[in-house]
Enzyme design. Sequence first.
Site, PDB file in Angstrom:
ATOM      1  N   SER A  55       0.840  -1.190   0.000  1.00 19.91           N
ATOM      2  CA  SER A  55       0.000   0.000   0.000  1.00 19.91           C
ATOM      3  C   SER A  55       0.884   1.253   0.000  1.00 19.91           C
ATOM      4  CB  SER A  55      -0.962  -0.035   1.186  1.00 19.91           C
ATOM      5  OG  SER A  55      -1.995   0.901   1.036  1.00 19.91           O
ATOM      6  N   ASP A  68      -9.134  -4.764  -5.847  1.00 15.67           N
ATOM      7  CA  ASP A  68      -8.639  -3.786  -4.877  1.00 15.67           C
ATOM      8  C   ASP A  68      -9.293  -2.442  -5.173  1.00 15.67           C
ATOM      9  OD1 ASP A  68      -7.308  -2.130  -3.154  1.00 15.67           O
ATOM     10  OD2 ASP A  68      -5.307  -2.840  -3.669  1.00 15.67           O
ATOM     11  N   HIS A 120      -7.467  -5.460  -1.332  1.00 17.87           N
ATOM     12  CA  HIS A 120      -6.296  -4.794  -0.764  1.00 17.87           C
ATOM     13  C   HIS A 120      -5.585  -5.671   0.268  1.00 17.87           C
ATOM     14  CE1 HIS A 120      -3.908  -1.205  -0.515  1.00 17.87           C
ATOM     15  NE2 HIS A 120      -4.049  -1.123   0.791  1.00 17.87           N
TER      16      HIS A 120
END
Length: 708
Positions: A557, A640, A675
């Site tokens: 991330s 995601d 994610h």
Amino acid sequence: MSRHALVAIACLMTSTAALAQTIAYPVTRTIPQVDEQFGVQVADPYRWLENDVRNDPEVAAWVAAENKVTDTYLATLPGRDVFKRRLTALFDYERFGVPQREGGRYFYSRNSGLQNQSVLYVRDTVDGPGRVLIDPNGWSKDGATALAEWSPSKDGKRVLYAIQDGGSDWRRVKVLDVATGKTLDDQIDWVKFGLTAAWAKDGSGFYYSRFPTPEKGQEFQSQNLDSKLYFHKLGTPQSADRLIHERPDQPKYTLAPGVTDDGRWLIISIDGPGNHSEFAVVDLTKPGSAARTIVKTDDIDWGLAGAKGDTLYLTTTQGAPRLRVVAIDLAAATPTPREVVAQDKAVLGGASLVGDRIFATYLVDAKTEVKRFTLDGKPDGAIALPGIGTVGGVGGDVDRDEGFFAFSSFATPTTVYRYDVKSGKATPWATPKVAFDPARYSVTQRFYTSKDGTRVPMFIVRAKDVTGPAPTLLYAYGGFNVPILPGFSPGRIAWLEQGGVLAVANIRGGSEYGKEWHDGGKLLNKQNVFDDFIAAGEDLIAQGVTGKGQLAIQGGSNGGLLVGAVVNQRPDLFAAALPAVGVMDMLRFDRFTAGRYWVDDYGVPAKEADFRNLLAFSPYHNVKAGVAYPAILATTADTDDRVVPGHTFKYTAMIQSKDLGPKPRLVRIETRAGHGSGKPTDKVIEETADLWAFAAKWTGLEVKPLGQ
């Protein structure tokens, strides 16, 4: 459609994969997209890869072509099968979540080991037998539909639970009757970022926040705006839900509800750009009462600790960069914070109210300490912890003398403890049995000096018999006030068992040392984050922990951005790079889904000073042709909708288009995953085996067959 099905799609872009020395990457179409910002011409030749893979056949074909090349390459790595078998054994252990007690019942999650998704259980007594309430493992054939957040009603008769499909941030919310095990007809849609809901004290319904229904085809791309707070009465359709609070003047504000343990107060937390923070309250004993704002600030952090009667307890950086606890009298005509627990030398990570005590969790050089205070702030002892590790916080009720917490460390699997407030005694409630010996490993902490002289801590984990320079995996995050603390990962044990070293650097951008540490790594100070990480790699080599050509880096991330940025800045330092679900285009991040929330850390691309700063380190825009790069295996997922996969798609196309030397530059694109949360265990094992085999290949880690 599964990842392997996409790989099988016939695609004209796929070229022959001669993978001995040279990888033939798919040919990615370019477009003549050039934007002028503040007099700067910015090329964006792969913008078409921002399109949703579920709705654009060309993007889907590109994904299939890339996965085919990557899978073919990964199949050549000798350690892949060894890692997969060992990871399967390491993940096969019973693990529990921290229980919640409501209505005399104990609700908790449990995974027997290799279940793709954890199961929700209930016990009638703290140590009694558990029975299954919700088992999501039959919800989908691929195991990618998860039981996400859940919340029992105050009387323990019902459970509000969220369904997460394919890793998306979107949730569908349902209600279960605990006695019968039946799901009620109630259904709530378009809830995002977890189950932001709170039961009414009488169990008649619950408060929740949601976003408007997105346009068809834009569910996973469009910005999340216009959060609103509603009350849902059980037995009624969502269309009949009562609007409680909204901020139409501020569409970027996000609302979340909480109800005090006694059911009197509805607490509404409101967050917005500029680190804007508000708390508003509604007196639920007075029907029709409007929300009343009690806290409203910019660039000051506030967190809810709990409430007792008319007194609300909050953590705050107001006048305390390392945070303190304050109390507010909600019955006062002008509620004013008063200090209860003063700022400490250590950083206050969070606080909770259990058994008429305040439990404050502090970070001391990124390690946890938990202190007790009376409700008026007098020191009242501490919780004795079993070693260097992390406690997420003590959970319980302000009027009960029973609480629970979890403790874990790098080589210590998560153990759940029951805590008796009166006696101050913590006893194990759930202790995992794992297929490895934690005593084999050492966990040490050292400090190194960054480019500007800042002293930065770093944990080093390795088997006790690994003493010389060894292949090392360096991990960090560096953003959003998030501390990276000691925690257990069965996946990392597989790396350590093979003689690899794990290093975790607590670089700036997190909250390890309070507000100043966070501020030192955001906005125009973001380069400090990259300098800290680069200095960590240099220190590992200088100290003989690893050698040149033995260092791999990993981050996800915001950490994926970190890896992408430092590879561009110091490609000579690293042997391999594993950027996961990274924010790679720093000029367009705020245009998709949750990206608008990140401007407080990154800046606003439409502002000139921020634009020039972002352009200077944006991974997509700073790839250096003609320079030898490390081996790169980027990872992302098609569902995601936090960091949209277009970031990684565009970055991959860019690094494959440049002459960066002979090492591979690959992307692994998971399907029916997001994610990270809700990813099935079997997919976690497959992905981790691929990552470790790739890192082993390029750092020189010799993968030994099992049993040697």
